[in-house]
Design a protein around this motif. Structure first.
Motif, PDB file in Angstrom:
ATOM      1  N   LEU A 137       0.820  -1.211   0.000  1.00  0.00           N
ATOM      2  CA  LEU A 137       0.000   0.000   0.000  1.00  0.00           C
ATOM      3  C   LEU A 137       0.854   1.262   0.000  1.00  0.00           C
ATOM      4  CD1 LEU A 137      -2.961   1.087   0.363  1.00  0.00           C
ATOM      5  CD2 LEU A 137      -2.476   1.121   2.817  1.00  0.00           C
ATOM      6  N   GLU A 138       0.433   2.251  -0.793  1.00  0.00           N
ATOM      7  CA  GLU A 138       1.044   3.574  -0.766  1.00  0.00           C
ATOM      8  C   GLU A 138      -0.056   4.611  -0.560  1.00  0.00           C
ATOM      9  OE1 GLU A 138       3.426   4.456  -4.130  1.00  0.00           O
ATOM     10  OE2 GLU A 138       4.701   2.670  -3.928  1.00  0.00           O
ATOM     11  N   THR A 139       0.185   5.547   0.338  1.00  0.00           N
ATOM     12  CA  THR A 139      -0.779   6.635   0.549  1.00  0.00           C
ATOM     13  C   THR A 139      -0.033   7.962   0.544  1.00  0.00           C
ATOM     14  OG1 THR A 139      -0.558   6.669   2.970  1.00  0.00           O
ATOM     15  CG2 THR A 139      -2.167   5.128   2.026  1.00  0.00           C
ATOM     16  N   SER A 140      -0.791   9.042   0.363  1.00  0.00           N
ATOM     17  CA  SER A 140      -0.202  10.383   0.367  1.00  0.00           C
ATOM     18  C   SER A 140      -0.326  11.033   1.736  1.00  0.00           C
ATOM     19  CB  SER A 140      -0.896  11.256  -0.693  1.00  0.00           C
ATOM     20  OG  SER A 140      -2.283  11.347  -0.422  1.00  0.00           O
ATOM     21  N   TYR A 141      -0.747  10.258   2.729  1.00  0.00           N
ATOM     22  CA  TYR A 141      -0.965  10.804   4.068  1.00  0.00           C
ATOM     23  C   TYR A 141      -0.540   9.767   5.114  1.00  0.00           C
ATOM     24  CZ  TYR A 141      -5.114   7.927   3.255  1.00  0.00           C
ATOM     25  OH  TYR A 141      -5.947   6.895   2.940  1.00  0.00           O
ATOM     26  N   PRO A 142      -0.220  10.210   6.320  1.00  0.00           N
ATOM     27  CA  PRO A 142       0.175   9.272   7.383  1.00  0.00           C
ATOM     28  C   PRO A 142      -1.029   8.545   7.956  1.00  0.00           C
ATOM     29  CG  PRO A 142       0.166  11.504   8.232  1.00  0.00           C
ATOM     30  CD  PRO A 142      -0.110  11.614   6.751  1.00  0.00           C
ATOM     31  N   LEU A 143      -0.802   7.361   8.464  1.00  0.00           N
ATOM     32  CA  LEU A 143      -1.869   6.580   9.077  1.00  0.00           C
ATOM     33  C   LEU A 143      -1.260   5.613  10.081  1.00  0.00           C
ATOM     34  CD1 LEU A 143      -2.996   3.641   6.800  1.00  0.00           C
ATOM     35  CD2 LEU A 143      -1.113   5.120   6.172  1.00  0.00           C
ATOM     36  N   PHE A 144      -2.115   5.022  10.912  1.00  0.00           N
ATOM     37  CA  PHE A 144      -1.671   3.977  11.839  1.00  0.00           C
ATOM     38  C   PHE A 144      -1.464   2.695  11.041  1.00  0.00           C
ATOM     39  CE2 PHE A 144      -2.424   0.306  14.492  1.00  0.00           C
ATOM     40  CZ  PHE A 144      -1.733   0.582  15.652  1.00  0.00           C
ATOM     41  N   TYR A 145      -0.245   2.167  11.066  1.00  0.00           N
ATOM     42  CA  TYR A 145       0.066   0.959  10.302  1.00  0.00           C
ATOM     43  C   TYR A 145       0.812  -0.014  11.201  1.00  0.00           C
ATOM     44  CZ  TYR A 145       0.851  -1.698   6.023  1.00  0.00           C
ATOM     45  OH  TYR A 145       0.803  -2.664   5.045  1.00  0.00           O
ATOM     46  N   ARG A 146       0.198  -1.169  11.428  1.00  0.00           N
ATOM     47  CA  ARG A 146       0.831  -2.184  12.278  1.00  0.00           C
ATOM     48  C   ARG A 146       0.956  -3.476  11.462  1.00  0.00           C
ATOM     49  NH1 ARG A 146       1.127  -2.648  17.965  1.00  0.00           N
ATOM     50  NH2 ARG A 146       2.327  -4.528  18.503  1.00  0.00           N
TER      51      ARG A 146
END
Length: 306
Positions: free
Chosen positions: A102-111
């Motif tokens: 996955l690639e996103t243009s914004y930060p997120l919680f990723y575990r």
């Protein structure tokens, strides 16, 4: 407030379904009352056995999600395994045990952790957030870890998975070895499925460098029983290869009792399996001794040899 949709991958397995339910419960405990457990496909027999055994309702079946909605992904992060408009959704969190796609243009919680099951990570998240694990939640977690690790026999099994199973079995008050074997056997009954359904039960499109492939895995207690359908399976596989313009289709028939897999391989790059495992395909099939994990014993080896 708008709902937060929590779901696993398409063609959902036990980890995908239970992780949706467990993550939704955790979100509720942490104050997100709008979290909704969802699924992107029908239940398989193993998962149905789990929900029936513990009298738990299945997640809500959804076909689509409105653009801009908040979502949480469990047991997957690859867009090809998710909803069609994932790029137009607001991904709040991801909890997964697969490679990162996955690639996103914004930060997120990723575990993401290299453990045998997403529920092992969720088990840790409950403990880290001091959220009590109920008997029902423990039963769901336990079932998924047993499923993904083939009763702790898969090479994907880690010490974290073993510890989680031992603790969750106590909370669920379940003899996990006896229950787990019955659960796995329930998932191997293919008698009610059509050939098309068998070939899509756990099919994953996999990037093997420049080789366009689908690798499907079905569990069984008897490989010969499945091979009785070999002609019909091959006809179905050839149709999928033509429709999807594939280079290779691999059907992994995994013996949960003896921890081996028989493969049926078709496509112009079928020799990739011979090269990777040092076997000879006879009538499009070969036995891969000790191979039970698509994630650890199939995809990496095929990718390396592609």
């Amino acid at each position: 407030m708008a709902e937060t949709y929590i779901f696993g991958h398409k063609n959902p397995d036990t980890d995908s379904i239970t992780s949706s339910l467990v993550m939704a419960n955790l979100e509720h405990e942490l104050g997100n009352e709008d979290a909704v457990s969802c699924r992107l496909g029908n239940l398989n027999k193993e998962t149905q056995y789990v929900l029936d055994y513990f009298n738990i309702d299945a997640p809500k079946l959804i076909d689509s999600i409105e653009d801009g909605s908040d979502v949480i992904l469990v047991d997957h992060n690859s867009p090809s395994e998710s909803v069609e408009n994932l790029e137009n959704l607001n991904i709040l969190k991801v909890v997964d045990h697969h490679k990162i796609s996955l690639e996103t243009s914004y930060p997120l919680f990723y575990r993401a952790e290299p453990v045998g099951c997403s529920e092992t990570i969720l088990y840790k998240l409950y403990n880290e957030n001091n959220v009590e694990i109920s008997k029902e939640i423990a039963s769901l977690m336990l079932s998924a870890i047993i499923s993904d690790t083939l009763l702790l026999k898969s090479p994907t099994t880690t010490d974290d998975d073993i510890k989680a199973v031992e603790e969750l079995a106590k909370i669920a008050d379940v003899d996990y070895e006896s229950y787990g074997l019955d659960m796995l056997k329930a998932g191997t009954d293919l008698s009610d499925f059509s050939i098309d359904e068998i070939l899509s039960l756990d099919a994953k499109q996999v990037d093997l460098k420049n080789v366009k492939s689908i690798i499907n895995q079905v569990n069984t207690a008897s490989i010969p029983d499945v091979l009785e359908m070999k002609d019909e399976l091959e006809a179905g596989i050839n149709k999928i290869i033509e429709d999807e313009n594939l280079d290779i289709f691999i059907l992994l028939i995994t013996d949960i009792i003896n921890s081996n897999s028989q493969v049926i391989v078709l496509g112009k790059d079928a020799d990739l399996v011979e090269k990777a495992y040092g076997v000879e395909l006879k009538d499009n099939t070969a036995l891969l001794k000790g191979v039970v994990s698509r994630k650890k014993q199939v995809i990496p080896i095929l990718t390396e040899n592609a």
